[in-house]
Write a protein that holds these residues in place. Structure first.
Motif, short mmCIF file in Angstrom:
data_model
loop_
_atom_site.label_atom_id
_atom_site.label_comp_id
_atom_site.label_asym_id
_atom_site.label_seq_id
_atom_site.Cartn_x
_atom_site.Cartn_y
_atom_site.Cartn_z
N TYR A 181 52.24 38.45 76.85
CA TYR A 181 50.92 39.10 76.85
C TYR A 181 50.21 38.89 78.18
N MET A 182 50.30 37.69 78.74
CA MET A 182 49.69 37.43 80.05
C MET A 182 50.26 38.38 81.11
N LYS A 183 51.58 38.46 81.13
CA LYS A 183 52.25 39.31 82.12
C LYS A 183 51.89 40.77 81.92
N ALA A 184 51.85 41.19 80.65
CA ALA A 184 51.51 42.58 80.35
C ALA A 184 50.11 42.92 80.85
N LEU A 185 49.15 42.03 80.64
CA LEU A 185 47.77 42.33 80.99
C LEU A 185 47.52 42.27 82.49
N VAL A 186 48.21 41.39 83.22
CA VAL A 186 48.04 41.43 84.67
C VAL A 186 48.77 42.63 85.27
N ASN A 187 49.85 43.07 84.61
CA ASN A 187 50.51 44.30 85.06
C ASN A 187 49.64 45.53 84.77
N LEU A 188 48.83 45.44 83.72
CA LEU A 188 47.97 46.56 83.33
C LEU A 188 46.65 46.56 84.07
N TYR A 189 46.05 45.37 84.27
CA TYR A 189 44.72 45.27 84.87
C TYR A 189 44.72 44.72 86.30
N ASN A 205 39.19 35.72 78.15
CA ASN A 205 38.64 36.26 76.90
C ASN A 205 39.34 37.56 76.51
N GLN A 206 39.70 38.38 77.50
CA GLN A 206 40.40 39.62 77.20
C GLN A 206 41.82 39.35 76.71
N LEU A 207 42.49 38.38 77.33
CA LEU A 207 43.82 37.98 76.86
C LEU A 207 43.75 37.56 75.40
N ILE A 208 42.80 36.70 75.08
CA ILE A 208 42.67 36.18 73.71
C ILE A 208 42.34 37.32 72.75
N SER A 209 41.48 38.24 73.16
CA SER A 209 41.11 39.36 72.32
C SER A 209 42.30 40.25 71.99
N VAL A 210 43.10 40.60 73.02
CA VAL A 210 44.27 41.47 72.81
C VAL A 210 45.32 40.75 71.97
N TYR A 228 40.66 48.75 79.15
CA TYR A 228 41.44 49.58 78.24
C TYR A 228 42.15 48.64 77.25
N MET A 229 42.09 48.96 75.96
CA MET A 229 42.76 48.14 74.95
C MET A 229 44.15 48.71 74.69
N PRO A 230 45.20 48.03 75.13
CA PRO A 230 46.55 48.57 74.96
C PRO A 230 47.02 48.48 73.51
N THR A 231 47.94 49.35 73.15
CA THR A 231 48.62 49.21 71.86
C THR A 231 49.64 48.08 71.98
N GLU A 256 52.49 49.18 74.09
CA GLU A 256 52.21 49.13 75.52
C GLU A 256 52.27 47.70 76.06
N VAL A 257 51.83 46.74 75.25
CA VAL A 257 51.95 45.33 75.66
C VAL A 257 53.42 45.00 75.91
N MET A 258 54.29 45.42 74.99
CA MET A 258 55.71 45.15 75.16
C MET A 258 56.27 45.83 76.40
N GLN A 259 55.81 47.05 76.67
CA GLN A 259 56.29 47.79 77.85
C GLN A 259 55.84 47.11 79.14
N PHE A 260 54.56 46.82 79.25
CA PHE A 260 54.04 46.23 80.48
C PHE A 260 54.48 44.77 80.63
N GLY A 261 54.74 44.10 79.51
CA GLY A 261 55.17 42.71 79.57
C GLY A 261 56.59 42.54 80.05
N THR A 262 57.38 43.59 80.00
CA THR A 262 58.77 43.53 80.47
C THR A 262 58.98 44.31 81.76
N ASP A 263 57.87 44.61 82.46
CA ASP A 263 57.91 45.30 83.76
C ASP A 263 58.32 46.76 83.67
N GLN A 264 58.45 47.30 82.46
CA GLN A 264 58.80 48.72 82.34
C GLN A 264 57.59 49.61 82.59
#
Length: 385
Positions: free
Chosen positions: A156-164, A170-175, A236-239, A242-250
């Protein structure tokens, strides 16, 4: 060009301890100089060791490496390949430097869990018995459960820094808490981050923020500039997908990026797999401060030239369309078209306008002609470098 594992192997060979692999752990440690022992102590963050003599440092290292709870925490930071190497080292008397597949050995060496020593004239890796005993005392089922949790939080951390680009805790915890259980706390998130930072650099800590490592390559100013740019904008609140996609660099493979891929394969590079790699790299260039030159570098790095100005211009139009549908850091994960739809008053300013330029007479971009990326520079001083 040497890969990182080869560089690490050469470094380990160069720093091999002049001691045979079957010597006692204490004998091997005594071969190290005091600054080297102090480096191991510092790597563990141990306090109250500055005044210790060499013997005191050795005893502190031995007791630290025997701590199974500390070792379990360290192991949670390993990925599957690294863990496979650790298990191999734990189960063998010694391991050849050629048999270790990951770069984790260098970090394990800095912590004292692995030592490069000699087997005759060959350099081998040895795991001290005190470490093997600590590993054997760990409940393997509990370790696996802990690793699964740590890996999930880090994804999740990796996904959110790849996204944002930059992300508040707080956003990490929320997602995370929207899709997973049990709930994530700030304390657990920090523990996971520090655990993974030992072996992974994709996500960095920058004050109260999680930051993509690419923003800290040259200086901290890129991270500061992006954070300032994002102020007063919603996330933006990912699905979960999308978390899985961005978390694996795809990341997100949009229909518009698919059109870029198709155009490249039909007009520039007939290898479909290479065309897809190029299109993916171009998509990455959209992330932050998009410049056409950054996208065209995906071609330059492979020695691929655009033969026709018209082809370059057509590609530019497709790239601009793909950019409008990409999730960008400046918009906290929103697309340009999302912003247009939610703010009619700002539609003109949010939409990327692609100016049309009359085709040049030449069929190939000349070195002294204007660059297709519309930078205003000559091709030879821009994308033709």
């Amino acid at each position: 060009m040497q890969n990182m594992n080869d560089i690490i192997k050469e470094s380990m060979i160069a720093n091999a301890i002049k001691c045979n692999y079957d010597e006692s752990f204490e004998t091997i440690l005594n071969k190290l100089k005091k600054p080297e022992l102090k480096a191991i102590v510092d790597a563990h963050g141990l306090k109250g060791c500055s005044s210790l003599a060499k013997g005191g440092l050795i005893e502190r290292i031995k007791s630290t490496l025997a701590d199974s709870a500390r070792l379990e925490y360290i192991l949670c930071g390993l990925d599957d390949v690294m863990m496979s190497d650790f298990v191999m080292l734990a189960n063998e008397t010694y391991v050849s430097v050629d048999d270790v597949m990951s770069g984790c050995v260098h970090i394990l060496y800095s912590l004292g869990y692995v030592l490069p020593v000699m087997n005759g004239k060959e350099v081998v890796y040895v795991m001290p018995e005190v470490v093997k005993e600590a590993y054997q005392s760990i409940d393997q089922a509990a370790l696996e459960e802990a690793k699964v949790r740590v890996d999930l939080v880090y994804l999740y951390m990796k996904a959110l820094v790849n996204l944002y680009g930059v992300c508040e805790f707080n956003q990490l915890i929320s997602v995370f808490n929207q899709y997973e259980a049990p709930e994530l706390t700030a304390e657990e998130a920090l523990n996971v981050l520090f655990c993974k930072l030992t072996f992974k650099g994709d996500v960095q800590s920058f004050g109260p923020l999680l930051v993509s490592d690419v923003l800290l390559i040259d200086s901290e100013m890129d991270a500061v500039a992006l954070y300032d740019m994002q102020q007063d904008k919603p996330y933006y609140m990912p699905t979960k997908e999308e978390v899985m996609q961005f978390g694996t660099d795809q990341g997100e493979w949009t229909p518009q990026l698919e059109q870029v891929c198709k155009f490249i394969s039909e007009n520039i590079c007939d290898d479909v797999n290479v065309a897809r790699e190029i299109a993916h790299e171009m998509g990455v260039a959209f992330t932050y401060k998009y410049q056409a030159k950054l996208a065209f570098m995906a071609l330059e790095s492979r020695g691929i030239e655009i033969e026709s100005y018209n082809v370059g211009q057509a590609l530019m139009i497709l790239l601009m369309d793909a950019f409008n549908y990409a999730r960008t850091w400046e918009s906290k994960g929103f697309r340009q078209v999302d912003q247009e739809a939610t703010s009619l008053n700002d539609a003109q300013s949010n939409q990327v306008v692609v100016p049309m330029i009359n085709p040049m007479k030449s069929t190939k971009v000349g070195r002294n002609e204007p660059c297709p990326c519309q930078s205003g520079k000559k091709y030879k001083k821009c994308c033709g470098r």
